[in-house]
Design an enzyme around this catalytic site. Structure first.
Site, PDB file in Angstrom:
ATOM      1  N   ASP A 100       0.827  -1.211   0.000  1.00 61.94           N
ATOM      2  CA  ASP A 100       0.000   0.000   0.000  1.00 61.94           C
ATOM      3  C   ASP A 100       0.865   1.267   0.000  1.00 61.94           C
ATOM      4  OD1 ASP A 100      -1.306  -2.292   1.089  1.00 61.94           O
ATOM      5  OD2 ASP A 100      -2.860  -1.031   1.969  1.00 61.94           O
ATOM      6  N   HIS A 102      -1.101   4.446  -0.516  1.00 60.07           N
ATOM      7  CA  HIS A 102      -2.138   5.292   0.093  1.00 60.07           C
ATOM      8  C   HIS A 102      -1.887   6.789  -0.051  1.00 60.07           C
ATOM      9  CE1 HIS A 102      -5.208   2.708   1.669  1.00 60.07           C
ATOM     10  NE2 HIS A 102      -4.339   1.936   2.310  1.00 60.07           N
ATOM     11  N   ASP A 129      -4.131  -0.433  -3.298  1.00 61.07           N
ATOM     12  CA  ASP A 129      -4.277   0.699  -2.374  1.00 61.07           C
ATOM     13  C   ASP A 129      -3.269   1.806  -2.685  1.00 61.07           C
ATOM     14  OD1 ASP A 129      -6.335  -0.735  -1.273  1.00 61.07           O
ATOM     15  OD2 ASP A 129      -5.634  -0.586   0.800  1.00 61.07           O
ATOM     16  N   ASP A 132      -6.369   7.099  -1.511  1.00 61.14           N
ATOM     17  CA  ASP A 132      -7.131   7.274  -0.263  1.00 61.14           C
ATOM     18  C   ASP A 132      -6.214   7.519   0.932  1.00 61.14           C
ATOM     19  OD1 ASP A 132      -9.726   7.200  -1.225  1.00 61.14           O
ATOM     20  OD2 ASP A 132      -9.996   5.056  -0.886  1.00 61.14           O
ATOM     21  N   ARG A 133      -6.791   8.188   1.922  1.00 57.12           N
ATOM     22  CA  ARG A 133      -6.142   8.558   3.183  1.00 57.12           C
ATOM     23  C   ARG A 133      -5.063   9.612   2.970  1.00 57.12           C
ATOM     24  NH1 ARG A 133      -8.287   5.474   7.298  1.00 57.12           N
ATOM     25  NH2 ARG A 133      -8.942   3.355   6.756  1.00 57.12           N
ATOM     26  N   ASN A 161      -8.476  -3.034  -2.118  1.00 58.25           N
ATOM     27  CA  ASN A 161      -9.855  -2.755  -1.707  1.00 58.25           C
ATOM     28  C   ASN A 161     -10.187  -1.269  -1.784  1.00 58.25           C
ATOM     29  OD1 ASN A 161      -8.030  -2.669   0.677  1.00 58.25           O
ATOM     30  ND2 ASN A 161      -9.865  -2.015   1.755  1.00 58.25           N
ATOM     31  N   HIS A 162      -9.162  -0.404  -1.825  1.00 57.71           N
ATOM     32  CA  HIS A 162      -9.425   1.037  -1.931  1.00 57.71           C
ATOM     33  C   HIS A 162      -9.567   1.516  -3.375  1.00 57.71           C
ATOM     34  CE1 HIS A 162      -9.422   2.910   2.095  1.00 57.71           C
ATOM     35  NE2 HIS A 162      -8.858   1.763   2.429  1.00 57.71           N
ATOM     36  N   HIS A 210      -3.571  -8.426  -3.050  1.00 53.65           N
ATOM     37  CA  HIS A 210      -3.668  -7.343  -2.077  1.00 53.65           C
ATOM     38  C   HIS A 210      -4.111  -7.829  -0.700  1.00 53.65           C
ATOM     39  CE1 HIS A 210      -4.146  -3.410  -0.384  1.00 53.65           C
ATOM     40  NE2 HIS A 210      -5.339  -3.753   0.045  1.00 53.65           N
ATOM     41  N   ARG A 258     -12.593  -6.740   9.814  1.00 52.59           N
ATOM     42  CA  ARG A 258     -13.063  -5.623   8.997  1.00 52.59           C
ATOM     43  C   ARG A 258     -14.552  -5.719   8.658  1.00 52.59           C
ATOM     44  NH1 ARG A 258      -8.125  -3.638   6.450  1.00 52.59           N
ATOM     45  NH2 ARG A 258      -6.450  -5.157   6.667  1.00 52.59           N
ATOM     46  N   HIS A 285      -2.222  -4.725   2.475  1.00 54.46           N
ATOM     47  CA  HIS A 285      -3.536  -4.538   3.109  1.00 54.46           C
ATOM     48  C   HIS A 285      -3.496  -4.185   4.602  1.00 54.46           C
ATOM     49  CE1 HIS A 285      -7.865  -4.887   3.108  1.00 54.46           C
ATOM     50  NE2 HIS A 285      -7.938  -6.078   3.661  1.00 54.46           N
TER      51      HIS A 285
END
Length: 356
Positions: A100, A102, A129, A132-133, A161-162, A210, A258, A285
């Site tokens: 990730d 991110h 990923d 995001d964030r 997943n993002h 991922h 999750r 992840h």
């Protein structure tokens, strides 16, 4: 219930009109005062990518014409790929696997400074990923996409997943795209993310995904190849589990912390590897203090490449270098580097931001 209702009335992929069909980037005028990176003609060059990254470092934007050109070219390239991509690393050559990122653009640049830019001789696999964030997700995704356009074998990209509408709406990417590019790009990225492959296999020995493994035994690589991935991730099934699952320290399977996917033990990993004549699972992840963790009797490695995640976790980042033919994982860790004073989640849903 809302999700299930939307699925029930959704238009089949074959009948859905692509937002890409309405975009002709060649008609978009580049103003004389624009001094940023430019693509001459149809070819994305290394000089262009370097100039674009320098502009991004200085918090300058890429012109929408060139952003459209990159994303549309990427769409065409990804659409032609299978859901499971085989990567062949010749003897004596390397492949670097990153987890990730991110939206942490300045840490991405640091990876390239530590390990070299992506090229045919120095290929990378980024394991989902990307966005995001972190609040430099547009810069990250355009950089990764531009390298792929420049040289398809220089960089491999897997879905995380993002890379989905529901996550991007909450965790900042959608707002950032709207702010830095336009509403049309929100739709375009959502579509292109659906074309990203779900997993990779390196030299028929290392499975890279991922999230993780499955709620049932006996899943073969051919089953993953057969997944129709051109959609938003479902709430259950193989595609969901590839993107969302996590390892657990005890045998068997359990519910996911999750609420999506599942937790799976070393016995599940061992059987999957045996069933498919593989040696190792690499996944991402999850944030890890050292940037990585080796679990399941050495048969599973988590790699996470966003150091000091969200500017508050204090973790290291890591990447893994695999050299053929033995593909022994050589793990490199690194620390976060400074970035401009734009907080993580700066473009996220306002309600959510109140609790940051």
């Amino acid at each position: 219930m809302k999700l299930k209702f939307e699925e029930a009335i959704s238009v089949p992929e074959s009948e859905r009109r692509s937002v890409a069909d309405s975009i002709d980037y060649r008609t978009i005028k580049v103003e004389p005062q624009y001094l940023g990176a430019k693509i001459e003609g149809d070819v994305v060059t290394l000089d262009f990518v370097k100039k674009m990254m320098d502009d991004f470092k200085n918090q300058k934007c890429l012109h929408k014409r060139y952003a459209f050109q990159i994303v549309l070219q990427m769409r065409e390239m990804l659409q032609a790929l299978p859901s499971l991509v085989d990567i062949n690393v010749p003897d004596g050559s390397l492949l670097t696997v990153c987890g990730d990122v991110h939206g942490q653009f300045y840490d991405l640049i640091n990876i390239f400074e530590l390990n070299g830019l992506p090229s045919e001789e120095n290929p990378y696999l980024f394991n989902g990923d990307f966005v995001d964030r972190g609040s430099f997700s547009v810069e990250v995704i355009l950089t990764l996409f531009a390298f792929k356009c420049m040289c398809p074998s220089a960089i491999y990209l897997a879905r995380g997943n993002h890379e989905s509408k529901s996550m991007n709406k909450i965790y900042g990417f959608e707002g950032e795209v709207r702010s830095k590019l336009s509403e049309t790009f929100v739709e375009l990225f959502a579509e292109v993310f659906c074309y990203l492959p779900l997993a990779h296999v390196i030299n028929q020995k290392v499975f890279v995904v991922h999230g993780g493994l499955f709620s049932v035994d006996g899943v073969k690589l051919s089953d993953i190849r057969a997944i129709d991935r051109f959609c938003e991730p479902p709430e259950e099934g193989l595609m969901c589990e590839l993107l969302w699952s996590d390892p657990q320290p005890y045998p068997g399977r359990g519910p996911s912390k999750r609420g999506v996917g599942l937790s799976f033990g070393a016995d599940v990993t061992r059987r999957f590897l045996q069933d498919n004549n593989l040696d190792l699972v690499v996944r991402s992840h999850e944030v890890k203090d050292e940037g990585y963790e080796i679990e399941h009797d050495g048969k599973l490695i988590t790699v996470f490449s966003a150091p000091n995640y969200c500017d508050q976790m204090g973790n290291k980042g890591a990447f893994i270098r695999f050299e053929a033919p033995d593909l022994k994982p050589n793990i490199v860790t690194f620390s976060a580097v400074p970035h401009p004073d734009v907080k993580p989640m700066a473009y996220a849903n306002n309600f959510l931001r109140m609790f940051q």
